[in-house]
Design a protein around this motif. Sequence first.
Motif, mmCIF file in Angstrom:
data_model
loop_
_atom_site.group_PDB
_atom_site.id
_atom_site.type_symbol
_atom_site.label_atom_id
_atom_site.label_comp_id
_atom_site.label_asym_id
_atom_site.label_seq_id
_atom_site.Cartn_x
_atom_site.Cartn_y
_atom_site.Cartn_z
ATOM 1 N N GLN A 1 83.420 105.104 38.078
ATOM 2 C CA GLN A 1 83.786 105.333 39.473
ATOM 3 C C GLN A 1 84.898 106.360 39.601
ATOM 4 N N ALA A 2 85.733 106.488 38.568
ATOM 5 C CA ALA A 2 86.880 107.398 38.614
ATOM 6 C C ALA A 2 86.491 108.857 38.476
ATOM 7 N N GLY A 3 85.230 109.145 38.213
ATOM 8 C CA GLY A 3 84.774 110.527 38.182
ATOM 9 C C GLY A 3 85.393 111.340 37.067
ATOM 10 N N GLU A 4 85.892 112.514 37.391
ATOM 11 C CA GLU A 4 86.404 113.441 36.386
ATOM 12 C C GLU A 4 87.605 112.889 35.624
ATOM 13 N N TYR A 5 88.348 111.970 36.238
ATOM 14 C CA TYR A 5 89.517 111.416 35.554
ATOM 15 C C TYR A 5 89.126 110.590 34.335
ATOM 16 N N ALA A 6 87.894 110.082 34.301
ATOM 17 C CA ALA A 6 87.454 109.272 33.167
ATOM 18 C C ALA A 6 87.446 110.076 31.873
ATOM 19 N N ARG A 7 87.293 111.371 31.976
ATOM 20 C CA ARG A 7 87.275 112.236 30.785
ATOM 21 C C ARG A 7 88.664 112.747 30.427
ATOM 22 N N LYS A 8 89.653 112.349 31.206
ATOM 23 C CA LYS A 8 91.022 112.821 30.965
ATOM 24 C C LYS A 8 91.919 111.715 30.439
ATOM 25 N N VAL A 9 91.311 110.599 30.030
ATOM 26 C CA VAL A 9 92.079 109.493 29.444
ATOM 27 C C VAL A 9 91.497 109.163 28.075
ATOM 28 N N LYS A 10 92.270 108.434 27.291
ATOM 29 C CA LYS A 10 91.825 107.991 25.976
ATOM 30 C C LYS A 10 91.356 106.549 26.068
ATOM 31 N N LEU A 11 90.196 106.260 25.505
ATOM 32 C CA LEU A 11 89.619 104.920 25.563
ATOM 33 C C LEU A 11 89.924 104.137 24.288
ATOM 34 N N HIS A 12 90.208 102.851 24.488
ATOM 35 C CA HIS A 12 90.463 101.945 23.361
ATOM 36 C C HIS A 12 89.613 100.698 23.554
ATOM 37 N N PHE A 13 88.863 100.324 22.523
ATOM 38 C CA PHE A 13 87.976 99.181 22.614
ATOM 39 C C PHE A 13 88.610 97.981 21.926
ATOM 40 N N LEU A 14 88.739 96.891 22.680
ATOM 41 C CA LEU A 14 89.389 95.690 22.167
ATOM 42 C C LEU A 14 88.503 94.987 21.149
ATOM 43 N N SER A 15 89.118 94.482 20.102
ATOM 44 C CA SER A 15 88.366 93.833 19.021
ATOM 45 C C SER A 15 87.873 92.462 19.463
ATOM 46 N N ALA A 16 86.566 92.282 19.464
ATOM 47 C CA ALA A 16 85.945 90.976 19.724
ATOM 48 C C ALA A 16 86.537 90.267 20.933
ATOM 49 N N SER A 17 86.769 91.020 22.001
ATOM 50 C CA SER A 17 87.370 90.374 23.185
ATOM 51 C C SER A 17 86.336 89.559 23.956
ATOM 52 N N HIS A 18 85.166 90.159 24.177
ATOM 53 C CA HIS A 18 84.100 89.504 24.941
ATOM 54 C C HIS A 18 84.656 88.961 26.270
ATOM 55 N N THR A 19 85.633 89.638 26.776
ATOM 56 C CA THR A 19 86.239 89.242 28.041
ATOM 57 C C THR A 19 86.099 90.384 29.024
ATOM 58 N N GLY A 20 85.657 90.060 30.212
ATOM 59 C CA GLY A 20 85.493 91.081 31.229
ATOM 60 C C GLY A 20 85.101 90.445 32.536
ATOM 61 N N ARG A 21 84.125 90.994 33.167
ATOM 62 C CA ARG A 21 83.664 90.457 34.445
ATOM 63 C C ARG A 21 82.155 90.606 34.544
ATOM 64 N N SER A 22 81.581 89.933 35.535
ATOM 65 C CA SER A 22 80.152 90.044 35.815
ATOM 66 C C SER A 22 79.964 90.472 37.254
#
Length: 328
Positions: free
Chosen positions: A253-274
């Motif tokens: 949803q953030a558009g062009e800003y999504a490519r201007k940040v660094k992504l980090h994937f949490l280890s085995a979090s399996h936590t989020g939303r539906s």
Amino acid sequence: MPAVKFLDMQTLQIFVTTAEERNMSNAARRLGLTQSAVSQSIRQLEDQFGVALFNRGRRPLTLTAAGLALRNRGVTLLEDMSRLKAHVIDASRGIKPDVRVGLVDSFAGTCGPAFIKAMLNESTTLSIRTGLTPFHSEALVGRDLDIVVSSDPLADLDGIERRRLLSEQFVVITPKQHKAAIHTPADLRELGEALPIVRFNRQSHIGAQIERYLRRIDVRIARRLEVDTADTLTSLVAGDIGWAITTPMCLLQAGEYARKVKLHFLSASHTGRSLYLLARRDEYSHLFDEVYAIAHSIVSTSLLQRLAEIHAGLPKLVDIDTETEHEQ
């Protein structure tokens, strides 16, 4: 207690026409009635409400405050009545006359155009409302919306038909120049000491979900900055203001800003939303299935493709339910 006398639509039409013409003779001529019939109908309305609707001492006639309120609402009621017969006939043919849909912002901003385009084929009149999940939930229960795409399944309420569309895990975003990798609760604590966290507004459902996640992993970070939207949140991180926890859809949803940040994937979090499709049970049952099929098709194809364009790891964080899975 005296019986309630319901407003007669013909009398209301006479009043609205008189208000438009500002003259009883002209109103009578336009309606094919006598002037005395028009005058008598106006008197009956005034007796029924116990207020004057016209200032009769002025020419042409002018409306009182009460008359103005009745005129404004009366025009809407008459328009609704004029469409009622056509809507009833359409409904008997399986065409839904009016459908009011609420879309959580992240779905509206990513899948909204394709979803709305398809929905136009399923309804005569389509009304779309976007915004925060809590407001949509209240509107669905209050019968102001018919179908909702929401992150809150309203699990505590009876009489709600719900079907999950997808689940997505949280992802951490930092400024591009941040060197350390973020995978564990310990990493988050260290990050929280180095940079301020940019939070989703506490009124939002996703904001509350992220707060519960942080408490569960015992990460306590001072509340300093909150924002309302995913694009604002991501832009602040891209602007080196701080870091944030978000989701793949919110990142898209953030558009062009999504490519201007660094992504980090949490280890085995399996936590989020539906995300869920919700409706009042036994209403729009056939349409509910059709709407789910539309939304499911969109998230299964274009959504995953667009996420992969941002980062190859993002589609792996999204679990799309099968169309046969159905919750009551």
